[in-house]
Write a protein that holds these residues in place. Sequence first.
Motif, mmCIF file in Angstrom:
data_model
loop_
_atom_site.group_PDB
_atom_site.id
_atom_site.type_symbol
_atom_site.label_atom_id
_atom_site.label_comp_id
_atom_site.label_asym_id
_atom_site.label_seq_id
_atom_site.Cartn_x
_atom_site.Cartn_y
_atom_site.Cartn_z
ATOM 1 N N ARG A 241 0.838 -1.213 0.000
ATOM 2 C CA ARG A 241 0.000 0.000 0.000
ATOM 3 C C ARG A 241 0.869 1.258 0.000
ATOM 4 O O ARG A 241 0.475 2.298 -0.544
ATOM 5 C CB ARG A 241 -0.890 0.019 1.250
ATOM 6 C CG ARG A 241 -1.947 -1.057 1.310
ATOM 7 C CD ARG A 241 -2.616 -1.067 2.687
ATOM 8 N NE ARG A 241 -3.244 0.200 2.994
ATOM 9 C CZ ARG A 241 -4.549 0.443 2.891
ATOM 10 N NH1 ARG A 241 -5.361 -0.527 2.475
ATOM 11 N NH2 ARG A 241 -5.055 1.610 3.183
ATOM 12 N N LYS A 242 2.031 1.137 0.607
ATOM 13 C CA LYS A 242 2.937 2.280 0.725
ATOM 14 C C LYS A 242 3.417 2.777 -0.637
ATOM 15 O O LYS A 242 3.828 3.933 -0.791
ATOM 16 C CB LYS A 242 4.133 1.885 1.598
ATOM 17 C CG LYS A 242 4.986 3.023 2.106
ATOM 18 C CD LYS A 242 6.035 2.474 3.062
ATOM 19 C CE LYS A 242 6.940 3.587 3.594
ATOM 20 N NZ LYS A 242 7.978 3.031 4.515
ATOM 21 N N VAL A 243 3.362 1.905 -1.638
ATOM 22 C CA VAL A 243 3.755 2.276 -2.996
ATOM 23 C C VAL A 243 2.940 3.469 -3.482
ATOM 24 O O VAL A 243 3.478 4.426 -4.062
ATOM 25 C CB VAL A 243 3.563 1.071 -3.954
ATOM 26 C CG1 VAL A 243 3.478 1.525 -5.404
ATOM 27 C CG2 VAL A 243 4.696 0.077 -3.779
ATOM 28 N N TYR A 244 1.636 3.418 -3.238
ATOM 29 C CA TYR A 244 0.761 4.470 -3.745
ATOM 30 C C TYR A 244 1.029 5.806 -3.047
ATOM 31 O O TYR A 244 0.985 6.868 -3.679
ATOM 32 C CB TYR A 244 -0.700 4.045 -3.580
ATOM 33 C CG TYR A 244 -0.994 2.722 -4.236
ATOM 34 C CD1 TYR A 244 -0.749 2.533 -5.599
ATOM 35 C CD2 TYR A 244 -1.484 1.637 -3.510
ATOM 36 C CE1 TYR A 244 -0.997 1.317 -6.209
ATOM 37 C CE2 TYR A 244 -1.736 0.419 -4.117
ATOM 38 C CZ TYR A 244 -1.483 0.258 -5.468
ATOM 39 O OH TYR A 244 -1.720 -0.955 -6.062
ATOM 40 N N LYS A 245 1.324 5.746 -1.780
ATOM 41 C CA LYS A 245 1.674 6.972 -1.050
ATOM 42 C C LYS A 245 2.974 7.556 -1.584
ATOM 43 O O LYS A 245 3.084 8.767 -1.813
ATOM 44 C CB LYS A 245 1.802 6.669 0.449
ATOM 45 C CG LYS A 245 2.156 7.889 1.291
ATOM 46 C CD LYS A 245 2.251 7.529 2.766
ATOM 47 C CE LYS A 245 2.623 8.759 3.604
ATOM 48 N NZ LYS A 245 2.737 8.420 5.050
ATOM 49 N N THR A 246 3.976 6.698 -1.794
ATOM 50 C CA THR A 246 5.264 7.159 -2.301
ATOM 51 C C THR A 246 5.116 7.778 -3.690
ATOM 52 O O THR A 246 5.782 8.753 -4.021
ATOM 53 C CB THR A 246 6.268 5.991 -2.368
ATOM 54 O OG1 THR A 246 6.344 5.370 -1.086
ATOM 55 C CG2 THR A 246 7.652 6.479 -2.775
ATOM 56 N N ALA A 247 4.217 7.208 -4.492
ATOM 57 C CA ALA A 247 3.998 7.714 -5.850
ATOM 58 C C ALA A 247 3.084 8.934 -5.885
ATOM 59 O O ALA A 247 2.804 9.473 -6.962
ATOM 60 C CB ALA A 247 3.419 6.611 -6.726
ATOM 61 N N GLY A 248 2.606 9.373 -4.717
ATOM 62 C CA GLY A 248 1.779 10.573 -4.642
ATOM 63 C C GLY A 248 0.327 10.364 -5.009
ATOM 64 O O GLY A 248 -0.366 11.313 -5.381
ATOM 65 N N LEU A 249 -0.152 9.130 -4.882
ATOM 66 C CA LEU A 249 -1.542 8.835 -5.237
ATOM 67 C C LEU A 249 -2.430 8.810 -3.993
ATOM 68 O O LEU A 249 -1.943 8.766 -2.865
ATOM 69 C CB LEU A 249 -1.625 7.482 -5.947
ATOM 70 C CG LEU A 249 -0.739 7.277 -7.184
ATOM 71 C CD1 LEU A 249 -1.091 5.949 -7.851
ATOM 72 C CD2 LEU A 249 -0.866 8.433 -8.162
ATOM 73 N N ASP A 250 -3.735 8.805 -4.242
ATOM 74 C CA ASP A 250 -4.726 8.632 -3.185
ATOM 75 C C ASP A 250 -4.697 7.148 -2.810
ATOM 76 O O ASP A 250 -5.150 6.296 -3.581
ATOM 77 C CB ASP A 250 -6.098 9.038 -3.710
ATOM 78 C CG ASP A 250 -7.219 8.869 -2.691
ATOM 79 O OD1 ASP A 250 -7.132 7.958 -1.832
ATOM 80 O OD2 ASP A 250 -8.203 9.624 -2.771
ATOM 81 N N VAL A 251 -4.174 6.837 -1.638
ATOM 82 C CA VAL A 251 -3.941 5.439 -1.260
ATOM 83 C C VAL A 251 -5.228 4.634 -1.224
ATOM 84 O O VAL A 251 -5.307 3.534 -1.779
ATOM 85 C CB VAL A 251 -3.216 5.363 0.097
ATOM 86 C CG1 VAL A 251 -3.068 3.904 0.539
ATOM 87 C CG2 VAL A 251 -1.841 6.024 0.009
ATOM 88 N N ALA A 252 -6.249 5.165 -0.579
ATOM 89 C CA ALA A 252 -7.510 4.438 -0.445
ATOM 90 C C ALA A 252 -8.107 4.126 -1.816
ATOM 91 O O ALA A 252 -8.567 3.004 -2.077
ATOM 92 C CB ALA A 252 -8.487 5.232 0.403
#
Length: 299
Positions: A241-252
Amino acid sequence: MTSVHHNTGERERAARRLLDSSAALSLDPLREVDWDAPLDTSYHGLSPEWSALYGTRYWSELDEDQRKELTRQEIASIFSTGIWFETVLQQMVLRDFYAADPADPNFQWALTEVADECRHSIMFARSVAKLRAPRYRPHPAAVRAGRWFAALAGGEAAYASILVAEEVLDVLQRASMCDERVLPLVRTVNNIHVVEESRHMRFARAETRDRLLSASTARRHASAVVIASVAFYIVAGMVSRKVYKTAGLDVARAVREAAANEHHKAVLRSSCAGLMEFLHSCGLLTRPAVAIYRRANLI
């Protein structure tokens, strides 16, 4: 993990062939990979079609730079999962051949495989750093299960689980290693891993079949569930899940759309067709195991 082995002569000949192949074809990541080259952010980290978000509405809203950063973080997470399982694998193999006859080619091959996995883990670790990725860890439940599995798994459950992990990563890497949209460093790393893991997978298939020769029906059914559970943990943990945060996306939103992504599910199923055929031939696709593989979108 000890068991009665059959066709000793053939096993020794197969081990010698693997040793000869290793001597002729092994690659040194320290020399083969250009670790000093700057990170070129104009490239993807894996073939876009393998992204967990490819084909979703969210993917269509991302610009090319965002997609490339996402796939670079995805491959960093996948490499991190590879490191985790390779450390589990090394423990299982060393335990299996503990105090074995050092003159046995199978013992020498086992040590060769462990040495390969050590180099691969270092290669993956350096790649993750080069991709400017944070530390991606498996889910704590998977980490706990991995400790148990490394300490206790034996026989066909161990070797078929090794095969499952390697096969899933192998297909993804084969798709990306010749893709000119993918970062050259990642393509080289993928090529090294594919070449060397082909030997490991041959060994794992042979060991799985050999261990099953002495397995009771009850043990085979139990092993089938264990192997399927390992596959589930590996696939579920490949993209953190941390991938999406690192990539600047909306994680949820990213997690929700990835979970419902029929394209990605279809890619996983098609990539594992050969693996499932092998497991079926070994009697390891029992009804409970199939239910787990379906949940993991591997069948």
